[in-house]
Motif scaffolding. Structure first.
Motif, PDB file in Angstrom:
ATOM      1  N   UNK B 247      59.459   9.287  13.871  1.00  0.00           N
ATOM      2  CA  UNK B 247      60.848   9.437  14.351  1.00  0.00           C
ATOM      3  C   UNK B 247      61.777   9.778  13.190  1.00  0.00           C
ATOM      4  N   UNK B 248      61.517   9.141  12.048  1.00  0.00           N
ATOM      5  CA  UNK B 248      62.323   9.383  10.856  1.00  0.00           C
ATOM      6  C   UNK B 248      62.178  10.852  10.423  1.00  0.00           C
ATOM      7  N   UNK B 249      60.946  11.327  10.462  1.00  0.00           N
ATOM      8  CA  UNK B 249      60.679  12.713  10.059  1.00  0.00           C
ATOM      9  C   UNK B 249      61.368  13.693  11.005  1.00  0.00           C
ATOM     10  N   UNK B 250      61.462  13.287  12.278  1.00  0.00           N
ATOM     11  CA  UNK B 250      62.044  14.178  13.283  1.00  0.00           C
ATOM     12  C   UNK B 250      63.572  14.187  13.261  1.00  0.00           C
ATOM     13  N   UNK B 251      64.179  13.256  12.515  1.00  0.00           N
ATOM     14  CA  UNK B 251      65.638  13.150  12.586  1.00  0.00           C
ATOM     15  C   UNK B 251      66.344  14.405  12.059  1.00  0.00           C
ATOM     16  N   UNK B 252      66.047  14.882  10.849  1.00  0.00           N
ATOM     17  CA  UNK B 252      66.752  16.084  10.389  1.00  0.00           C
ATOM     18  C   UNK B 252      66.316  17.326  11.169  1.00  0.00           C
ATOM     19  N   UNK B 253      67.295  18.139  11.513  1.00  0.00           N
ATOM     20  CA  UNK B 253      67.010  19.296  12.351  1.00  0.00           C
ATOM     21  C   UNK B 253      66.058  20.285  11.677  1.00  0.00           C
ATOM     22  N   UNK B 254      66.052  20.255  10.356  1.00  0.00           N
ATOM     23  CA  UNK B 254      65.225  21.210   9.616  1.00  0.00           C
ATOM     24  C   UNK B 254      63.744  21.097   9.992  1.00  0.00           C
ATOM     25  N   UNK B 255      63.326  19.915  10.440  1.00  0.00           N
ATOM     26  CA  UNK B 255      61.910  19.724  10.787  1.00  0.00           C
ATOM     27  C   UNK B 255      61.598  20.023  12.260  1.00  0.00           C
ATOM     28  N   UNK B 256      62.636  20.213  13.052  1.00  0.00           N
ATOM     29  CA  UNK B 256      62.446  20.235  14.503  1.00  0.00           C
ATOM     30  C   UNK B 256      61.615  21.426  15.003  1.00  0.00           C
ATOM     31  N   UNK B 257      61.774  22.573  14.340  1.00  0.00           N
ATOM     32  CA  UNK B 257      61.030  23.732  14.825  1.00  0.00           C
ATOM     33  C   UNK B 257      59.527  23.518  14.637  1.00  0.00           C
ATOM     34  N   UNK B 258      59.177  22.848  13.526  1.00  0.00           N
ATOM     35  CA  UNK B 258      57.751  22.546  13.303  1.00  0.00           C
ATOM     36  C   UNK B 258      57.220  21.674  14.438  1.00  0.00           C
ATOM     37  N   UNK B 259      58.022  20.696  14.831  1.00  0.00           N
ATOM     38  CA  UNK B 259      57.605  19.805  15.921  1.00  0.00           C
ATOM     39  C   UNK B 259      57.390  20.608  17.206  1.00  0.00           C
ATOM     40  N   UNK B 260      58.295  21.563  17.449  1.00  0.00           N
ATOM     41  CA  UNK B 260      58.162  22.401  18.649  1.00  0.00           C
ATOM     42  C   UNK B 260      56.837  23.174  18.617  1.00  0.00           C
ATOM     43  N   UNK B 261      56.514  23.700  17.445  1.00  0.00           N
ATOM     44  CA  UNK B 261      55.245  24.442  17.306  1.00  0.00           C
ATOM     45  C   UNK B 261      54.045  23.544  17.582  1.00  0.00           C
ATOM     46  N   UNK B 262      54.090  22.327  17.024  1.00  0.00           N
ATOM     47  CA  UNK B 262      52.966  21.400  17.234  1.00  0.00           C
ATOM     48  C   UNK B 262      52.801  21.070  18.715  1.00  0.00           C
ATOM     49  N   UNK B 263      53.932  20.854  19.392  1.00  0.00           N
ATOM     50  CA  UNK B 263      53.858  20.560  20.833  1.00  0.00           C
ATOM     51  C   UNK B 263      53.221  21.732  21.565  1.00  0.00           C
ATOM     52  N   UNK B 264      53.655  22.943  21.165  1.00  0.00           N
ATOM     53  CA  UNK B 264      53.139  24.140  21.829  1.00  0.00           C
ATOM     54  C   UNK B 264      51.636  24.293  21.576  1.00  0.00           C
ATOM     55  N   UNK B 265      51.191  23.861  20.403  1.00  0.00           N
ATOM     56  CA  UNK B 265      49.774  24.011  20.074  1.00  0.00           C
ATOM     57  C   UNK B 265      48.907  22.907  20.689  1.00  0.00           C
ATOM     58  N   UNK B 266      49.545  21.837  21.162  1.00  0.00           N
ATOM     59  CA  UNK B 266      48.717  20.728  21.661  1.00  0.00           C
ATOM     60  C   UNK B 266      49.070  20.362  23.099  1.00  0.00           C
ATOM     61  N   UNK B 267      50.003  19.429  23.252  1.00  0.00           N
ATOM     62  CA  UNK B 267      50.259  18.841  24.565  1.00  0.00           C
ATOM     63  C   UNK B 267      50.841  19.828  25.574  1.00  0.00           C
ATOM     64  N   UNK B 268      51.593  20.826  25.091  1.00  0.00           N
ATOM     65  CA  UNK B 268      52.276  21.740  26.013  1.00  0.00           C
ATOM     66  C   UNK B 268      51.771  23.171  25.839  1.00  0.00           C
ATOM     67  N   UNK B 269      50.472  23.313  25.685  1.00  0.00           N
ATOM     68  CA  UNK B 269      49.926  24.623  25.322  1.00  0.00           C
ATOM     69  C   UNK B 269      50.109  25.686  26.402  1.00  0.00           C
ATOM     70  N   UNK B 270      50.426  25.285  27.638  1.00  0.00           N
ATOM     71  CA  UNK B 270      50.645  26.287  28.676  1.00  0.00           C
ATOM     72  C   UNK B 270      52.074  26.825  28.675  1.00  0.00           C
ATOM     73  N   UNK B 271      52.941  26.209  27.892  1.00  0.00           N
ATOM     74  CA  UNK B 271      54.349  26.606  27.911  1.00  0.00           C
ATOM     75  C   UNK B 271      54.706  27.372  26.640  1.00  0.00           C
TER      76      UNK B 271
END
Lengths: 204, 362
Positions: B247-271
């Protein structure tokens, strides 16, 4: 949407089952297992909102669903709608999971879980689920009626106490006057008590 | 750190944009750093996630905040006491209406543009029209009866006294966009990426987010059974530590796009990424032809300004219980005093984890 109807040749009462399963082989196995039984199956695949319509139209006596189906939440939420009568729900889970889950739902919630459809066992499982559901419903109804009786007693006691303190009645007089009001107005004693409580509390 | 257990810890969740802390903890190696072998187990429905957690098939789960309370009170499914050792996120949901309904709202209210956030009273004319024409009520969908989504719809409609005039049903998040297109529902309240999906498909218009209805309230929590909580304190402290770090890592916006990519590559791969990333970046896309709206707290996982939003406090629990009461989900025979005694949200594990994080930083 594939709807298959199984034939039923003899039965005391035909019970209609809504089967929601995306695995066609397992669905077929179940259809076969229930041929010539009192169970009449309508099979659909996970369908989102149209499930509501299906339940409405088909009015099934029982629902059988794959535990992994996304439609489970729709089914679960039906119990919060007053228009939907409670129904036994049987869930199919992988064999290794079913024992664990069965234990947790033993307490009598909507779900009963069994393993992959084993034709020789399936009828017995559905019979047992139905019987257990009916038991649970009657226990639940008994609980509700006990609770209602208790609440009624509390209301009557409270009204009596108010009459004793504000109208200086004896306990017996209070009871008799409540009973008389109930008889005169054709209401239940707890309803009369409710009126008395709100009246006397406003006057105070 | 040495392996904590010789077994895999099963952590269940329903794949959504705000599953980001779970995915981040895995991708950033925080679980491994703490000697944990965590398996993330995506589930298709909230009820199955609940049943598997209750029965011990899952060790822990990311749940909708009202669910552990409903389970402890025995309102839904089996009655199993639960504990919430960590709040994982705030906000994150939005209400999206069908393009068709929005066009009707504009024309009936003689508007050229929809205000954002849209007040529910703009629906009044459509409600009246349906009543006059003897048509079915407007129908909105939430994701689960025991969800903030449900109460957010309730509160939004209540502002305009429309609650009685709109039907609210339950649908799984992934079925929302499709059901909107099919005309089965007129709108929904759901988490990401499902609002953005309907906007990208031009079948829906996002009219406000949950931040506009309830500013910064608990949305998703980490939950375990009370039994697990009592038997595995050390394991839980480590799990909570790893998730706090995420959660701490996700707080600054600078990291958020990476999180989006990870979601797309794993849990939300159909989206696609263009539906997952916007809310994480504080951008609420509303409709294809309009510029996005700025909602900085759209997905909030931690705050450096406020005292930790992740600490599970009684006040957060009370808020949700109040909403459950207002939705008539808790019987009037359950006394307030009994609810006051409930200690589902429990901060001891969180406090110990924070102590260790601070000590390690010294």
């Amino acid at each position: 949407m594939a709807i298959k109807i199984s034939k039923n040749t003899h039965s005391d009462k035909v019970l209609s089952i809504l089967l929601i399963d995306d695995n066609p082989e397992r669905a077929d196995a179940l259809l076969k297992a229930l041929q010539h039984s009192r169970y009449h199956i309508n099979h659909i695949v996970s369908s989102g909102v149209s499930l509501l319509k299906q339940v409405n139209d088909l009015k099934p006596d029982m629902v059988v669903i794959d535990i992994e189906s996304p439609d489970r939440d729709i089914l679960d939420s039906l119990h919060t709608l007053s228009s939907f009568n409670p129904k036994p729900i049987v869930m199919f889970a992988e064999q290794e999971d079913s024992d664990t889950i069965t234990q947790s739902v033993k307490s009598g919630v909507s779900a009963y879980v069994c393993g992959n459809a084993d034709p020789s066992r399936v009828r017995a499982i559905l019979d047992a689920a139905l019987a257990r559901f009916e038991d649970y419903q009657s226990v639940k109804q008994e609980l509700v009626s006990t609770k209602n009786k208790l609440e009624a007693k509390q209301l009557i006691d409270q009204a009596k106490r108010l009459l004793i303190t504000t109208k200086k009645m004896s306990e017996e007089e209070a009871f008799h006057s409540l009973r008389k009001m109930a008889m005169d107005t054709g209401q239940k004693m707890e309803d009369v008590s409710k009126t008395i409580i709100s009246l006397l509390n406003t006057i105070k | 750190m040495k392996n904590m257990t010789n077994r895999t810890l099963k952590l269940g969740f329903v794949p959504l944009t705000d599953s980001a802390p779970l995915i981040t903890a895995l991708k950033r190696g925080y679980f491994a750093e703490l000697g944990l072998d965590v398996e993330l187990c995506p589930q298709n429905s909230w009820s199955t996630l609940r049943d598997k957690l209750q029965s011990g098939m899952l060790d822990a789960a990311q749940l909708l905040a009202p669910m552990p309370l409903a389970s402890t009170l025995g309102l839904d499914g089996a009655k199993v006491a639960m504990k919430v050792p960590l709040v994982l996120s705030q906000n994150g949901n939005a209400i999206t209406l069908s393009k068709h309904l929005v066009d009707e709202v504009l024309s009936l209210n003689k508007l050229s543009d929809l205000p954002f956030p849209m007040p529910a009273k703009l629906l009044q004319a459509s409600v009246d029209k349906r009543k006059k024409e003897g048509k079915e009520k407007l129908r909105l969908a939430s994701v689960f009866p025991y969800s903030c989504h449900q109460y957010q719809i309730n509160d939004w409609l209540r502002q305009a006294n429309l609650l009685e005039h709109v039907d609210v049903i339950t649908l799984p998040p992934s079925a929302m966009a499709e059901s909107l297109v099919a005309g089965m529902i007129d709108g929904f309240c759901v988490g990401g990426p499902w609002n953005a999906k309907s906007v990208r498909e031009e079948s829906g218009v996002t009219v406000l987010t949950s931040y506009h209805i309830w500013k910064d309230k608990t949305e998703k929590v980490l939950a375990v059974t009370e039994l697990f909580f009592d038997q595995n304190p050390e394991l839980l402290i480590r799990l909570v530590t790893a998730l706090i770090k995420a959660c701490e890592w996700l707080e600054p916006q600078i990291n958020r796009f990476e999180a989006a990519r990870w979601l797309q590559q794993s849990a939300l791969s159909d989206e696609p990424l263009d539906t997952i990333a916007p809310s994480l970046l504080g951008s609420c896309i509303t409709q294809a032809t309009k510029s996005p709206q700025l909602v900085p707290n759209y997905n909030r996982f931690m705050s450096s300004i406020e005292e930790s939003i992740n600490r599970p406090l009684d006040i957060g629990q009370k808020w949700i219980l109040t909403k459950m009461r207002e939705a008539n989900q808790i019987s009037i025979s359950v006394k307030s005093i009994e609810l006051d005694k409930l200690a589902v949200f429990e901060n001891s594990i969180f406090d110990e984890a924070m102590k260790r994080i601070k000590e390690a930083q010294l």
